[in-house]
Design an enzyme around this catalytic site. Structure first.
Site, short mmCIF file in Angstrom:
data_model
loop_
_atom_site.label_atom_id
_atom_site.label_comp_id
_atom_site.label_asym_id
_atom_site.label_seq_id
_atom_site.Cartn_x
_atom_site.Cartn_y
_atom_site.Cartn_z
N HIS A 62 -71.39 94.53 -47.13
CA HIS A 62 -71.71 93.29 -46.43
C HIS A 62 -71.19 93.36 -45.00
CE1 HIS A 62 -67.66 92.53 -47.91
NE2 HIS A 62 -67.57 91.39 -47.25
N HIS A 64 -69.03 91.58 -43.18
CA HIS A 64 -67.71 91.18 -42.69
C HIS A 64 -67.08 92.39 -41.99
CE1 HIS A 64 -67.24 87.49 -45.53
NE2 HIS A 64 -67.80 87.17 -44.38
N ASP A 66 -64.24 93.76 -41.76
CA ASP A 66 -63.36 94.70 -42.45
C ASP A 66 -64.14 95.66 -43.36
OD1 ASP A 66 -63.88 92.35 -43.91
OD2 ASP A 66 -62.14 92.64 -45.19
N HIS A 67 -65.47 95.63 -43.25
CA HIS A 67 -66.32 96.57 -44.00
C HIS A 67 -67.25 97.38 -43.10
CE1 HIS A 67 -65.30 94.81 -48.02
NE2 HIS A 67 -64.93 93.83 -47.21
N HIS A 141 -70.45 86.13 -52.82
CA HIS A 141 -69.53 86.09 -51.68
C HIS A 141 -70.11 85.09 -50.68
CE1 HIS A 141 -66.19 87.51 -49.43
NE2 HIS A 141 -66.79 88.39 -48.67
N ASP A 211 -65.28 92.15 -53.00
CA ASP A 211 -65.50 90.84 -52.38
C ASP A 211 -66.50 90.00 -53.18
OD1 ASP A 211 -64.03 92.22 -50.44
OD2 ASP A 211 -64.91 91.04 -48.83
ZN LIG Z 1 -66.00 89.84 -47.21
#
Ligand SMILES: [Zn+2]
Length: 213
Positions: A62, A64, A66-67, A141, A211
């Site tokens: 996804h 976000h 941090d990915h 999520h 997540d």
């Molecule tokens: Zn996330």
């Protein structure tokens, strides 16, 4: 044949001093499949001696940060290494748009990037080759998020070498026996498959599922 996972990062959005945010490398034979690509992914690949030139595909769960924040840097490095081979990126909608904003400031990429946009209702095989399949499935999520299931295909039966010698089995019959056929000897005797083979190695699988509520 190798099927190995390296956890490059397992941290969350807030930076930590002792672990990196989300990224994993799945090595299948000589190929590397990257799952998520957060900041620090390249450094971790170096640390674990995984060659970035061997990355065949990237699977993004996804959007976000941090990915995905490691992705522009990774593409830039692949370009500096003069990659020409296409790169497949499996991702939720809008990753391409987000990356395009970054990439317009780069030297044009010398390799094609093929984006495969995932649909939030998908529970489907999104990649397949001779060795394995990848199925994606939606997670729960705040934004569209996917898990990935990498699954080796069923392997063939293992033919016993001692039986090949004992019955003088010709090469041409071996593929069929590995698929379950019996064997007829020259003097007309039927040898059942179970006597000639051992069960195949159990297929391995790996699911990445993060997540999700
Ligand atoms: Zn996330």
């Amino acid at each position: 044949m190798s099927f190995a996972v390296t956890i490059l990062g397992s941290g969350a959005a807030v930076p930590a001093s002792n672990r990196y945010p989300s990224a994993q490398a799945l090595q299948i034979d000589e190929r590397v499949f990257l799952i998520d690509c957060a900041e620090g992914t390249q450094m971790q690949l170096r640390r674990y001696k995984i060659k970035i030139q061997q990355i065949k595909g990237v699977f993004i769960s996804h959007l976000h940060g941090d990915h995905v924040f490691g992705l522009p840097g990774l593409l830039s490095s692949l370009n500096m290494l003069e990659r020409t081979e296409p790169l497949d990126i499996f991702c939720p909608p809008y990753l391409k748009d987000w990356l395009a904003g970054q990439l317009k400031f780069f030297t044009p990429l010398g390799f094609p990037v093929h984006f495969h946009t995932l649909d939030n209702k998908m529970y489907d095989v999104i990649y397949e080759d001779k060795r394995f399949t990848v199925t994606c499935f939606p997670l729960k999520h705040r934004i569209p998020t996917f898990g990935f299931l990498f699954r080796e295909k069923q392997k063939l039966l293992n033919i016993r070498k001692d039986m090949i010698d004992f019955y003088c089995i010709p090469l041409r019959d071996i593929p069929g026996i590995k698929e379950g056929a019996d064997f007829n000897t020259e003097d007309g005797k039927l040898v059942p498959n179970a006597q000639l083979t051992l069960p195949p190695v159990k297929p391995r699988s790996y699911a990445f599922c993060t997540d999700s509520a």
